[in-house]
Write a protein that holds these residues in place. Sequence first.
Motif, mmCIF file in Angstrom:
data_model
loop_
_atom_site.group_PDB
_atom_site.id
_atom_site.type_symbol
_atom_site.label_atom_id
_atom_site.label_comp_id
_atom_site.label_asym_id
_atom_site.label_seq_id
_atom_site.Cartn_x
_atom_site.Cartn_y
_atom_site.Cartn_z
ATOM 1 N N VAL A 89 19.018 -9.290 -23.127
ATOM 2 C CA VAL A 89 18.626 -8.809 -21.791
ATOM 3 C C VAL A 89 17.293 -8.084 -21.897
ATOM 4 N N PRO A 90 16.253 -8.509 -21.103
ATOM 5 C CA PRO A 90 14.947 -7.857 -21.181
ATOM 6 C C PRO A 90 15.011 -6.436 -20.668
ATOM 7 N N GLY A 91 14.133 -5.602 -21.173
ATOM 8 C CA GLY A 91 14.076 -4.222 -20.738
ATOM 9 C C GLY A 91 13.397 -4.113 -19.381
ATOM 10 N N PRO A 92 13.343 -2.971 -18.791
ATOM 11 C CA PRO A 92 12.698 -2.783 -17.482
ATOM 12 C C PRO A 92 11.196 -3.054 -17.572
ATOM 13 N N GLU A 93 10.648 -3.593 -16.474
ATOM 14 C CA GLU A 93 9.216 -3.883 -16.427
ATOM 15 C C GLU A 93 8.420 -2.584 -16.512
ATOM 16 N N PRO A 94 7.237 -2.636 -17.130
ATOM 17 C CA PRO A 94 6.424 -1.413 -17.196
ATOM 18 C C PRO A 94 6.005 -0.970 -15.796
ATOM 19 N N ARG A 95 5.927 0.334 -15.643
ATOM 20 C CA ARG A 95 5.579 0.879 -14.343
ATOM 21 C C ARG A 95 4.088 0.619 -14.054
ATOM 22 N N ARG A 96 3.776 0.063 -12.857
ATOM 23 C CA ARG A 96 2.387 -0.251 -12.486
ATOM 24 C C ARG A 96 1.909 0.746 -11.432
ATOM 25 N N GLY A 97 0.665 1.200 -11.595
ATOM 26 C CA GLY A 97 0.077 2.126 -10.633
ATOM 27 C C GLY A 97 -0.992 1.450 -9.788
ATOM 28 N N LEU A 98 -1.698 2.261 -9.020
ATOM 29 C CA LEU A 98 -2.716 1.727 -8.099
ATOM 30 C C LEU A 98 -4.028 1.411 -8.809
ATOM 31 N N GLY A 99 -4.314 2.142 -9.889
ATOM 32 C CA GLY A 99 -5.604 1.991 -10.553
ATOM 33 C C GLY A 99 -5.865 0.583 -11.059
ATOM 34 N N ALA A 100 -4.853 -0.036 -11.681
ATOM 35 C CA ALA A 100 -5.036 -1.390 -12.217
ATOM 36 C C ALA A 100 -5.349 -2.371 -11.098
ATOM 37 N N LEU A 101 -4.650 -2.235 -9.975
ATOM 38 C CA LEU A 101 -4.902 -3.151 -8.848
ATOM 39 C C LEU A 101 -6.326 -3.002 -8.334
ATOM 40 N N SER A 150 -7.290 -16.045 -5.178
ATOM 41 C CA SER A 150 -7.248 -15.414 -6.500
ATOM 42 C C SER A 150 -7.189 -13.895 -6.390
ATOM 43 N N LEU A 151 -7.863 -13.327 -5.405
ATOM 44 C CA LEU A 151 -7.810 -11.875 -5.211
ATOM 45 C C LEU A 151 -6.418 -11.432 -4.778
ATOM 46 N N VAL A 152 -5.828 -12.186 -3.872
ATOM 47 C CA VAL A 152 -4.457 -11.849 -3.438
ATOM 48 C C VAL A 152 -3.487 -11.984 -4.607
ATOM 49 N N HIS A 153 -3.645 -13.045 -5.417
ATOM 50 C CA HIS A 153 -2.762 -13.244 -6.560
ATOM 51 C C HIS A 153 -2.946 -12.134 -7.599
ATOM 52 N N THR A 154 -4.204 -11.743 -7.840
ATOM 53 C CA THR A 154 -4.474 -10.633 -8.772
ATOM 54 C C THR A 154 -3.820 -9.357 -8.274
ATOM 55 N N ALA A 155 -3.932 -9.098 -6.987
ATOM 56 C CA ALA A 155 -3.299 -7.903 -6.420
ATOM 57 C C ALA A 155 -1.784 -7.959 -6.567
ATOM 58 N N ALA A 156 -1.199 -9.137 -6.336
ATOM 59 C CA ALA A 156 0.256 -9.274 -6.448
ATOM 60 C C ALA A 156 0.730 -9.021 -7.875
ATOM 61 N N LEU A 157 -0.060 -9.505 -8.849
ATOM 62 C CA LEU A 157 0.318 -9.295 -10.245
ATOM 63 C C LEU A 157 0.246 -7.835 -10.660
ATOM 64 N N ASN A 158 -0.524 -7.040 -9.955
ATOM 65 C CA ASN A 158 -0.714 -5.625 -10.304
ATOM 66 C C ASN A 158 -0.224 -4.688 -9.211
ATOM 67 N N TRP A 159 0.656 -5.190 -8.380
ATOM 68 C CA TRP A 159 1.149 -4.394 -7.252
ATOM 69 C C TRP A 159 1.896 -3.158 -7.753
ATOM 70 N N PRO A 160 1.617 -1.996 -7.165
ATOM 71 C CA PRO A 160 2.310 -0.777 -7.631
ATOM 72 C C PRO A 160 3.825 -0.912 -7.568
ATOM 73 N N SER A 161 4.496 -0.381 -8.599
ATOM 74 C CA SER A 161 5.956 -0.468 -8.659
ATOM 75 C C SER A 161 6.588 0.411 -7.590
ATOM 76 N N ARG A 162 7.804 0.076 -7.216
ATOM 77 C CA ARG A 162 8.551 0.939 -6.305
ATOM 78 C C ARG A 162 8.892 2.233 -7.033
ATOM 79 N N PRO A 163 9.057 3.307 -6.328
ATOM 80 C CA PRO A 163 9.033 3.500 -4.870
ATOM 81 C C PRO A 163 7.716 4.092 -4.386
ATOM 82 N N GLN A 164 6.580 3.689 -4.955
ATOM 83 C CA GLN A 164 5.277 4.269 -4.594
ATOM 84 C C GLN A 164 4.813 3.735 -3.235
ATOM 85 N N THR A 165 5.461 4.135 -2.187
ATOM 86 C CA THR A 165 5.230 3.578 -0.851
ATOM 87 C C THR A 165 3.794 3.774 -0.375
ATOM 88 N N ALA A 166 3.288 4.980 -0.538
ATOM 89 C CA ALA A 166 1.922 5.255 -0.060
ATOM 90 C C ALA A 166 0.896 4.425 -0.828
#
Length: 493
Positions: free
Chosen positions: A8-20, A98-114
């Motif tokens: 069973v894979p571990g939890p995905e790494p937490r993504r923030g806004l900076g990478a996006l 490609s920009l939308v796809h790049t953003a989707a790949l780096n979308w901030p993890s939940r629950p970072q709503t703002a």
Amino acid sequence: MSSGNPGVPGPEPRRGLGALLGLTTLGAILPGSGLLLSGRRWLGGLMLSAFVLSVVGAAAFVYVKGPTEVALFLGVRRNLLLVLVMAGIVALVLLAASLVHTAALNWPSRPQTAKRALAGVFTSVLVLGVLAPAAPAMQYVMIHRDTVSSIFSHGDVRRGAGAATPIGSGKDAWRNSPRVNVMLIGSDAYPGRPGIRTDSMMVASIDTVTGDTVLFGIPRNLENVPLGPGNPLSQVYPKGYDCGDECLLNEVWNEGDKHKDLFPGDPMPGLTATRLALSEILGLGIDYAVVIDIRGFSALVDAMGGVDITVKERIPIGGKVKNGQIVPGSINGWIEPGPQHMDGYTAMWFARSRATTDDFNRMGRQRCMVGAIVRQVDPATMLERYPELAKVARDHVYTDVPPEHLPAWAELVSRIQNGKIRSLPFTNKIVKVTDPDYDHIHEVVQNAISPHPTEGVPAPTGSTPRSTPTPRPSSSPSPGEPAQGLVDVKNAC
């Protein structure tokens, strides 16, 4: 910590806004790079490689040919422009995706709503920022393509014997054509006035090797106009268009239209008749024609943002002459002496007014206007005003240059820009309009287009032997009189 279950894979790494923010911005600057750094190596590498190859190829093309020649090369190839527009649309859609796809790949993890909301706004603005500037650019290209298609759609007009010298293909399309001659007509056609009167007539004779050009100005009121055996009007006027002051050169167009039955299959008999008459007058075969009406000239100057000219004498706006007297109330205003920034209406009257002067003075002022426009053409301003200029061209300019000749003309225009443009109006100092010596005119023309012409005012007919048509030294014009004789067009005033 591990979940304890090896499958069973571990939890995905937490993504923030900076990478996006960073990767989508990078992807907008270097298409594909954001995807490449987001783990989509094959897709990102393909896009980045295509972008780099396109930029390097375009830069090399511009470096080898030069920016002006590249613009001319592309500007006259309608099908290539359409292909480039379609390719540009596809490229922009792929870039946005490609920009939308790049953003989707780096979308901030939940629950970072703002942060997720901010990411959505940023991505949308970035995509719009990439697409928005391209829209007017593509609009300009399509406007230009439509303008070229509209103006250069009359290549089936008859040019007459001795004209339309063969144009080759390849690097030097003009190798078999040492000179090309273009008739430039300004007509006074406008609603409510019957017929067309060619009140401004010039022929540009261009050396296709050097680009050196001579503009010959022909008086509208020339009499005893030779027609030549190739002109169908010679069937009506076998001794030339000769019936006194009722038969002037500027009426030849109307005569052609009146006798259109003599020009079977010709869509513009007036143009053909005028072309053949000017060819006989100058002793030059005329290859192409460009026609602009008065309203078109006025609109052209307005589209350019006006023109600056130093006026040498007071010129009336309007004015009618009957029995040698100005009709009271016919003058609507005056163009005063001194530096003037003219709009289209004022420039039109500067170039065509003759109520207080004569046709020869008007020809000189027209030459001044040509010189002023040549000096003041600013590529940046022309680009900014291109939609207005294109509309003027579509509505008011006609030419019979065939579309397939445009690439050759693009090559020639760059040579003309580097060559010398001279002007020679046939004023009363050179020709007597009521009894022209056309042999003398031919001699003057041949001197002007020779490799080493003598500048100045050619001696009037009869003052020099026939075998020596050398111009006499140029004399200074009287106050208010434009420069006379063969001079550089930039010094015409």
